[in-house]
Design a protein around this motif. Structure first.
Motif, PDB file in Angstrom:
ATOM      1  N   VAL A 239     -35.278 -28.457 -28.354  1.00 33.71           N
ATOM      2  CA  VAL A 239     -35.164 -27.895 -27.007  1.00 33.71           C
ATOM      3  C   VAL A 239     -36.382 -27.032 -26.699  1.00 33.71           C
ATOM      4  O   VAL A 239     -36.856 -26.275 -27.543  1.00 33.71           O
ATOM      5  N   LEU A 240     -36.877 -27.174 -25.467  1.00 32.75           N
ATOM      6  CA  LEU A 240     -37.965 -26.327 -24.994  1.00 32.75           C
ATOM      7  C   LEU A 240     -37.446 -25.595 -23.751  1.00 32.75           C
ATOM      8  O   LEU A 240     -36.960 -26.231 -22.819  1.00 32.75           O
ATOM      9  N   ILE A 241     -37.526 -24.262 -23.786  1.00 36.38           N
ATOM     10  CA  ILE A 241     -37.080 -23.461 -22.632  1.00 36.38           C
ATOM     11  C   ILE A 241     -38.296 -23.106 -21.801  1.00 36.38           C
ATOM     12  O   ILE A 241     -39.301 -22.614 -22.334  1.00 36.38           O
ATOM     13  N   TRP A 242     -38.214 -23.369 -20.491  1.00 36.79           N
ATOM     14  CA  TRP A 242     -39.290 -23.019 -19.552  1.00 36.79           C
ATOM     15  C   TRP A 242     -38.844 -21.825 -18.706  1.00 36.79           C
ATOM     16  O   TRP A 242     -37.753 -21.840 -18.126  1.00 36.79           O
ATOM     17  N   LEU A 243     -39.705 -20.810 -18.616  1.00 40.53           N
ATOM     18  CA  LEU A 243     -39.410 -19.655 -17.762  1.00 40.53           C
ATOM     19  C   LEU A 243     -40.393 -19.633 -16.595  1.00 40.53           C
ATOM     20  O   LEU A 243     -41.618 -19.576 -16.800  1.00 40.53           O
ATOM     21  N   SER A 244     -39.877 -19.642 -15.385  1.00 39.22           N
ATOM     22  CA  SER A 244     -40.721 -19.703 -14.193  1.00 39.22           C
ATOM     23  C   SER A 244     -41.168 -18.313 -13.754  1.00 39.22           C
ATOM     24  O   SER A 244     -40.694 -17.290 -14.253  1.00 39.22           O
TER      25      SER A 244
ATOM     26  N   ARG B  55     -33.296 -26.227 -32.767  1.00 39.39           N
ATOM     27  CA  ARG B  55     -34.761 -26.117 -32.873  1.00 39.39           C
ATOM     28  C   ARG B  55     -35.240 -25.846 -31.464  1.00 39.39           C
ATOM     29  O   ARG B  55     -35.153 -26.719 -30.594  1.00 39.39           O
ATOM     30  N   VAL B  56     -35.706 -24.625 -31.213  1.00 44.83           N
ATOM     31  CA  VAL B  56     -36.035 -24.221 -29.843  1.00 44.83           C
ATOM     32  C   VAL B  56     -37.441 -23.618 -29.793  1.00 44.83           C
ATOM     33  O   VAL B  56     -37.812 -22.818 -30.654  1.00 44.83           O
ATOM     34  N   SER B  57     -38.189 -23.992 -28.773  1.00 47.10           N
ATOM     35  CA  SER B  57     -39.460 -23.332 -28.468  1.00 47.10           C
ATOM     36  C   SER B  57     -39.397 -22.853 -27.028  1.00 47.10           C
ATOM     37  O   SER B  57     -38.463 -23.186 -26.289  1.00 47.10           O
ATOM     38  N   ILE B  58     -40.413 -22.071 -26.628  1.00 49.76           N
ATOM     39  CA  ILE B  58     -40.325 -21.453 -25.309  1.00 49.76           C
ATOM     40  C   ILE B  58     -41.709 -21.371 -24.676  1.00 49.76           C
ATOM     41  O   ILE B  58     -42.706 -21.147 -25.366  1.00 49.76           O
ATOM     42  N   PHE B  59     -41.775 -21.618 -23.361  1.00 48.93           N
ATOM     43  CA  PHE B  59     -43.031 -21.492 -22.628  1.00 48.93           C
ATOM     44  C   PHE B  59     -42.737 -21.130 -21.182  1.00 48.93           C
ATOM     45  O   PHE B  59     -41.566 -21.107 -20.766  1.00 48.93           O
ATOM     46  N   GLY B  60     -43.777 -20.816 -20.422  1.00 51.46           N
ATOM     47  CA  GLY B  60     -43.525 -20.435 -19.032  1.00 51.46           C
ATOM     48  C   GLY B  60     -44.801 -20.122 -18.289  1.00 51.46           C
ATOM     49  O   GLY B  60     -45.907 -20.249 -18.835  1.00 51.46           O
TER      50      GLY B  60
ATOM     51  N   ASN C  16     -38.188 -12.267 -31.172  1.00 52.45           N
ATOM     52  CA  ASN C  16     -37.206 -13.125 -31.863  1.00 52.45           C
ATOM     53  C   ASN C  16     -37.896 -14.268 -32.602  1.00 52.45           C
ATOM     54  O   ASN C  16     -37.618 -15.445 -32.330  1.00 52.45           O
ATOM     55  N   PRO C  17     -38.786 -13.959 -33.533  1.00 56.78           N
ATOM     56  CA  PRO C  17     -39.513 -15.051 -34.189  1.00 56.78           C
ATOM     57  C   PRO C  17     -38.586 -16.003 -34.950  1.00 56.78           C
ATOM     58  O   PRO C  17     -38.941 -17.158 -35.174  1.00 56.78           O
ATOM     59  N   ASN C  18     -37.396 -15.528 -35.297  1.00 55.14           N
ATOM     60  CA  ASN C  18     -36.446 -16.388 -36.016  1.00 55.14           C
ATOM     61  C   ASN C  18     -35.752 -17.392 -35.095  1.00 55.14           C
ATOM     62  O   ASN C  18     -35.182 -18.369 -35.541  1.00 55.14           O
ATOM     63  N   LYS C  19     -35.808 -17.151 -33.786  1.00 54.22           N
ATOM     64  CA  LYS C  19     -35.097 -18.036 -32.844  1.00 54.22           C
ATOM     65  C   LYS C  19     -35.975 -19.152 -32.301  1.00 54.22           C
ATOM     66  O   LYS C  19     -35.471 -20.114 -31.728  1.00 54.22           O
ATOM     67  N   TYR C  20     -37.296 -18.975 -32.368  1.00 58.41           N
ATOM     68  CA  TYR C  20     -38.200 -19.933 -31.726  1.00 58.41           C
ATOM     69  C   TYR C  20     -39.216 -20.476 -32.717  1.00 58.41           C
ATOM     70  O   TYR C  20     -39.696 -19.766 -33.589  1.00 58.41           O
ATOM     71  N   LYS C  21     -39.556 -21.759 -32.517  1.00 54.76           N
ATOM     72  CA  LYS C  21     -40.554 -22.404 -33.384  1.00 54.76           C
ATOM     73  C   LYS C  21     -41.972 -22.174 -32.873  1.00 54.76           C
ATOM     74  O   LYS C  21     -42.920 -22.177 -33.653  1.00 54.76           O
ATOM     75  N   SER C  22     -42.159 -22.047 -31.565  1.00 56.74           N
ATOM     76  CA  SER C  22     -43.510 -21.901 -31.004  1.00 56.74           C
ATOM     77  C   SER C  22     -43.417 -21.356 -29.586  1.00 56.74           C
ATOM     78  O   SER C  22     -42.338 -21.340 -28.974  1.00 56.74           O
ATOM     79  N   VAL C  23     -44.579 -20.906 -29.082  1.00 54.55           N
ATOM     80  CA  VAL C  23     -44.627 -20.303 -27.741  1.00 54.55           C
ATOM     81  C   VAL C  23     -45.959 -20.636 -27.084  1.00 54.55           C
ATOM     82  O   VAL C  23     -46.994 -20.681 -27.749  1.00 54.55           O
TER      83      VAL C  23
ATOM     84  N   ALA D 210     -44.432 -29.978 -29.649  1.00 56.72           N
ATOM     85  CA  ALA D 210     -43.838 -31.072 -30.441  1.00 56.72           C
ATOM     86  C   ALA D 210     -44.222 -30.942 -31.918  1.00 56.72           C
ATOM     87  O   ALA D 210     -43.412 -31.227 -32.808  1.00 56.72           O
ATOM     88  N   LYS D 211     -45.446 -30.464 -32.171  1.00 56.42           N
ATOM     89  CA  LYS D 211     -45.918 -30.285 -33.560  1.00 56.42           C
ATOM     90  C   LYS D 211     -44.965 -29.378 -34.348  1.00 56.42           C
ATOM     91  O   LYS D 211     -44.697 -29.581 -35.519  1.00 56.42           O
ATOM     92  N   TYR D 212     -44.473 -28.333 -33.681  1.00 64.49           N
ATOM     93  CA  TYR D 212     -43.605 -27.352 -34.360  1.00 64.49           C
ATOM     94  C   TYR D 212     -42.137 -27.780 -34.331  1.00 64.49           C
ATOM     95  O   TYR D 212     -41.392 -27.558 -35.284  1.00 64.49           O
ATOM     96  N   LEU D 213     -41.733 -28.379 -33.214  1.00 70.17           N
ATOM     97  CA  LEU D 213     -40.322 -28.727 -33.056  1.00 70.17           C
ATOM     98  C   LEU D 213     -39.915 -29.917 -33.913  1.00 70.17           C
ATOM     99  O   LEU D 213     -38.739 -30.076 -34.259  1.00 70.17           O
ATOM    100  N   LYS D 214     -40.881 -30.755 -34.218  1.00 68.99           N
ATOM    101  CA  LYS D 214     -40.542 -31.987 -34.959  1.00 68.99           C
ATOM    102  C   LYS D 214     -40.688 -31.789 -36.455  1.00 68.99           C
ATOM    103  O   LYS D 214     -40.484 -32.713 -37.216  1.00 68.99           O
TER     104      LYS D 214
END
Ligand SMILES: N[C@@H](CCC(=O)N[C@@H](CSC=O)C(=O)NCC(=O)O)C(=O)O
Length: 288
Positions: free
Chosen positions: A51-56, A147-152, A167-174, A283-287
């Protein structure tokens, strides 16, 4: 209390084989009805997708990213679920809530407010980093570990960075497009943090990425940041990406890959140009 993980489907459109859905749910954190978008790639396997979370950014709803960025092509290609929440609570009937475009509705800044007027509803930090994760786990996974990453973008680019750094334990990349990198030192941030967190600036550092990189205690991370050189908000000192680069010079565990993209502005034309690179990055981190 209603269960925030119970979703009502608002709309569903086929897009690049997958589905671009919009849901409504009752948020306990924000005490209002919230909408969020979920792109669900076509998935013939039994495997739970990452999962990738997008913040606008400021003034956005859950619609801007899904209608303007063209991300769905990449989400399907990399088989990544993409969740894009609204940018603030709505309809809470707080006096002055809709008067300004850079404070109140559409401008939650991804913090948990402490000022009494806003503290009941304006809790976007906890909404994104706790409640939304629960919603995702219950509705879009088979109960497997997330498996979650986040961007925005802009306000949301900064929201993504603070979410990761806290929350470095909650996300794979940013990663971020044109983030408001150092809100405690720009007009947008000073105005919003005074309103939501009060006038004691010492309380602001908990939500400022330049302060948070100095306290970061997670594994080594590289943050990808794309910034247009013709961005008017860069020129008016609202974004200050160089402050972030400088803050990272004092730490060995956070590195910023700041890519200054010649001629691009702050708009979704810029985002759509480089969105594919951000999917490749995550994708590099999430996969793995
Ligand atoms: N109304 C404002 C401009 C607001 C704006 O540009 N918002 C950006 C994010 S800015 C930082 O968070 C945005 O994403 N807008 C939505 C869009 O679809 O472009 C003004 O008039 O200056």
């Amino acid at each position: 209390m209603t269960d925030p993980t119970v979703l009502k489907l608002v709309s569903s459109n086929k897009c690049f084989q997958g589905l671009q859905n919009v849901y409504e749910h009752s948020s306990n954190e924000l005490k209002c009805t919230m909408k969020f978008a979920a792109y669900l790639p076509k998935n013939d396997s039994q495997e739970t997708l990452p999962v990738l979370i997008w913040l606008s950014g400021l003034t956005c709803t859950e619609q801007n990213f899904i209608t303007k960025s063209g991300f769905q092509k990449y989400a399907q290609e990399y088989k990544i679920i993409v969740i894009a929440p609204d940018t603030s609570p709505r309809g809470c009937k707080i006096e002055g809530e809709t008067e300004k475009w850079d404070f109140g509705e559409g401008a939650g800044f991804y913090v948990d407010s402490t000022e009494p007027k806003w503290a009941r509803n304006y809790r976007m930090y906890s909404y994104v980093n706790n409640e939304l994760h629960e919603v995702i786990r219950k509705n879009f996974t088979n109960g497997d570990d997330l498996r979650v990453s986040i961007f925005g973008h802009s306000m949301g680019g900064h929201g993504a960075m603070i979410s990761f750094l806290k929350n470095p334990n909650k996300y794979k990349s940013v990663s971020a497009f044109s983030p408001i990198s150092n809100p405690i030192n720009c007009d947008w941030g000073k105005n919003a943090f005074t309103g939501y967190l009060g006038s004691n600036v010492e309380n602001w550092s908990a939500y400022d990425s330049c302060c948070l990189v100095k306290q970061y205690n997670g594994p080594s991370v590289e943050i990808l940041v794309d910034q247009g050189t013709e961005d008017n908000f860069l020129k008016s000192n609202q974004l200050n990406p160089d402050n972030l680069v400088k803050a990272c010079e004092d730490t060995s565990s956070v590195r910023v890959n700041l890519r200054n993209q010649e001629g691009y502005d702050h708009s979704y034309y810029f985002i759509t140009t480089f969105i594919g690179d951000h999917f490749e990055f995550h994708a590099k981190y999430l996969k793995n």
